[in-house]
Design a protein around this motif. Sequence first.
Motif, mmCIF file in Angstrom:
data_model
loop_
_atom_site.group_PDB
_atom_site.id
_atom_site.type_symbol
_atom_site.label_atom_id
_atom_site.label_comp_id
_atom_site.label_asym_id
_atom_site.label_seq_id
_atom_site.Cartn_x
_atom_site.Cartn_y
_atom_site.Cartn_z
ATOM 1 N N HIS A 35 0.832 -1.133 0.093
ATOM 2 C CA HIS A 35 -0.058 0.010 0.057
ATOM 3 C C HIS A 35 1.130 1.477 0.367
ATOM 4 C CE1 HIS A 35 -3.269 2.415 2.477
ATOM 5 N NE2 HIS A 35 -3.174 2.841 1.323
ATOM 6 N N PHE A 36 1.716 1.313 1.369
ATOM 7 C CA PHE A 36 2.332 2.241 0.642
ATOM 8 C C PHE A 36 3.590 2.939 -0.099
ATOM 9 C CE2 PHE A 36 6.878 4.354 2.049
ATOM 10 C CZ PHE A 36 6.081 5.815 2.296
ATOM 11 N N ASN A 37 4.553 1.404 -1.128
ATOM 12 C CA ASN A 37 4.908 1.851 -1.782
ATOM 13 C C ASN A 37 4.228 2.426 -3.549
ATOM 14 O OD1 ASN A 37 7.243 1.115 -0.647
ATOM 15 N ND2 ASN A 37 7.035 -1.049 -0.350
ATOM 16 N N GLU A 38 3.408 1.125 -3.218
ATOM 17 C CA GLU A 38 2.471 1.481 -4.442
ATOM 18 C C GLU A 38 1.053 2.919 -4.630
ATOM 19 O OE1 GLU A 38 1.133 -2.722 -5.672
ATOM 20 O OE2 GLU A 38 2.536 -3.482 -5.051
ATOM 21 N N TYR A 39 0.762 3.505 -3.923
ATOM 22 C CA TYR A 39 0.015 4.846 -3.816
ATOM 23 C C TYR A 39 0.082 5.697 -2.822
ATOM 24 C CZ TYR A 39 -3.632 1.097 -6.333
ATOM 25 O OH TYR A 39 -3.787 0.740 -7.130
ATOM 26 N N VAL A 40 0.306 5.518 -1.491
ATOM 27 C CA VAL A 40 0.883 6.959 -0.813
ATOM 28 C C VAL A 40 2.915 6.969 -1.378
ATOM 29 C CG1 VAL A 40 1.503 7.094 1.551
ATOM 30 C CG2 VAL A 40 -0.078 4.938 0.946
ATOM 31 N N VAL A 469 13.812 4.766 -20.600
ATOM 32 C CA VAL A 469 14.873 3.843 -19.518
ATOM 33 C C VAL A 469 14.125 2.120 -18.800
ATOM 34 C CG1 VAL A 469 16.292 4.491 -17.383
ATOM 35 C CG2 VAL A 469 15.172 5.457 -19.223
ATOM 36 N N TYR A 470 14.734 1.564 -19.449
ATOM 37 C CA TYR A 470 13.907 0.332 -18.861
ATOM 38 C C TYR A 470 14.588 -0.574 -17.972
ATOM 39 C CZ TYR A 470 10.867 -0.774 -22.949
ATOM 40 O OH TYR A 470 10.507 -0.414 -23.528
ATOM 41 N N ALA A 471 14.289 -0.792 -16.696
ATOM 42 C CA ALA A 471 14.909 -1.558 -15.352
ATOM 43 C C ALA A 471 15.342 -3.076 -15.697
ATOM 44 C CB ALA A 471 14.514 -1.695 -14.002
ATOM 45 N N LYS A 472 16.423 -3.357 -15.680
ATOM 46 C CA LYS A 472 17.482 -4.568 -16.376
ATOM 47 C C LYS A 472 17.396 -5.195 -14.347
ATOM 48 C CE LYS A 472 20.451 -1.521 -19.060
ATOM 49 N NZ LYS A 472 21.901 -1.245 -18.873
ATOM 50 N N VAL A 480 7.837 -13.196 -6.732
ATOM 51 C CA VAL A 480 8.096 -11.897 -6.417
ATOM 52 C C VAL A 480 8.881 -10.940 -8.020
ATOM 53 C CG1 VAL A 480 9.226 -10.318 -4.783
ATOM 54 C CG2 VAL A 480 8.565 -12.332 -3.939
ATOM 55 N N VAL A 481 8.646 -10.205 -8.275
ATOM 56 C CA VAL A 481 9.393 -10.297 -9.389
ATOM 57 C C VAL A 481 10.118 -8.648 -8.879
ATOM 58 C CG1 VAL A 481 9.076 -8.530 -11.665
ATOM 59 C CG2 VAL A 481 7.214 -9.919 -10.928
ATOM 60 N N SER A 482 11.151 -8.544 -9.412
ATOM 61 C CA SER A 482 12.509 -7.396 -8.762
ATOM 62 C C SER A 482 12.911 -7.247 -9.773
ATOM 63 C CB SER A 482 12.967 -8.435 -7.853
ATOM 64 O OG SER A 482 13.817 -9.751 -8.060
ATOM 65 N N THR A 518 11.595 -1.802 -5.510
ATOM 66 C CA THR A 518 12.077 -2.195 -6.706
ATOM 67 C C THR A 518 11.669 -3.809 -7.074
ATOM 68 O OG1 THR A 518 14.168 -2.564 -5.399
ATOM 69 C CG2 THR A 518 13.915 -1.178 -7.414
ATOM 70 N N SER A 519 10.769 -4.055 -5.906
ATOM 71 C CA SER A 519 9.744 -5.520 -6.611
ATOM 72 C C SER A 519 8.703 -5.108 -6.230
ATOM 73 C CB SER A 519 10.903 -6.439 -5.603
ATOM 74 O OG SER A 519 10.360 -5.449 -4.325
#
Length: 540
Positions: A35-40, A469-472, A480-482, A518-519
Amino acid sequence: MQKIKITKQEFASTFGGAGYHNNDATMYHVISKEHFNEYVCKCYRETSPGFMRTFAGFNDWTKEAMDEFADYYEKMQKWTDTPMYLTPGMAKAHFSDEDIKKYCEDVADKLDYLYNVKNVKHIRYYCYSNEMSCAIWGALLNDLPLFKKYHENLYAAFQKRNLPVGLLATDASSYAYWNTLDYAIVNMSKITEDFCLHIYESKHDIYDLDFYNFFEEKCKEVVNKATNCCGKRLILGEIGVQKNAGQTTANKGVVVDTSRYFLDEKEQAYCGLMLTEMAFSAINAGVFALAYWSFIDHPDPYSCAYSSSDDEYAVKWGEAEKFFSTTADTKYNKWGFLKWDDENFDYTARYHYWCIGLLTKFFKRNSKVLDIECEDSNLRACGVFNRNKTVTVGIVNRNKTATKISLDTVLFNKDVRVYEYDANNPPFNKFADLQTYSSIIANENLKYTLKPESVTYFTTDYLTKNKTVYAKDVVCENGVVSWSGVEDKNHCYYRVYTSNDKDFIPSIENQIASTVATSISGKIVKKYVKVISVDKSGNA
């Protein structure tokens, strides 16, 4: 064609920034990581407020709670370089000089720990009590000398510790109590850095075309009082709109505190127009900074108590109790731009966020207010000249038909990005990402057609990005996607996309998250994943 003349004043007023009351600052421990990372945090960084207010600075704060607040600050206000205005909310009164002094010394000790030990350097202002409350909402309206006594002791305690934190007064809410400013000017100006008031507009409907001029005159009156008092500034610490004063419902042991406009989607969208008018008229009147109530909802249910069962305080202030009192057991506070609904995992934004988010982002802190002339009274305009030489002009179009305009100015030094908020068709996406610009117009041909009942922003406050700019090192393991963080000083957050097609093009249809982390976890992930960096200009 309506001609809008925009000029830079020789002695322009300074705008200190727009932002929110951040309830989340002291509820950080009950917000899930996702909730914090994706919205707040994501939405806060994306709108990058120039000013914020929160309940904080408690005399009995524990070390653990202060350390948590400092951790929150590192991710939020420090990242966005946002000054903070703290108030302990509803304080409990002390009637002896000894107890008052001890209380203020304790507050100063806590702020000293945060500022000097935890390096929370963005604490800019402090006010003794939210809306002059002591156990009962507004109790100090009947005891201004006691309010003054607290501030005198706070001032002495701050001075003793060399705390560079200014005091605000009076923090009173509603037009009826703006007259407390007169008392503060006469009796408290030597210990008060700037003045502060609140307002929740309920006398004018969101469709009322007379409100804009009415509110500008109200703001001019109090701004002039503050300015004439040794050049002090006037801050609106909370602003909002509601159909009627008071709570939406207060029965059967339940209180729901919200704007009644939020309960209807069309009215919720129209709130954006009126809130923008409040901001524009305040800025044009010389208000230094303002904060909307509030950034996010409280969780379900979470105390938003406004009264005390302690009869000592009710007797002490007598009539103050009638302003607001409830003994309801269950209390909901749903004033946020962002929702907080754990039951349905709904943390996205209400419609008016996509209007106010743009204002918060583009009306930068410590900018100079522009002079704007327009003959059409249904076009309400405001503009700022930023320290980096960029310019932003916003226009509320209250006409019910599309309106052609031309911007008469030499201040735009490059092509202009145009951002739109249409109250009849508000933007929305479930990740609460701000809308991108709708068009670019050349600075030598500044003509545009405004949508009816809309807010349009014209800005040169952006940087261009030549490539995506794509993350590597994107990895999916155990759900979990990181990925590796991008090295870009203008990076703001990531958008994550997935598809079974290796060569898919990222779009809102295949987006699964926006995040500052980053995940991510708990998402439906297909065969391929792409992670894109979104920069501070909104370029993706």
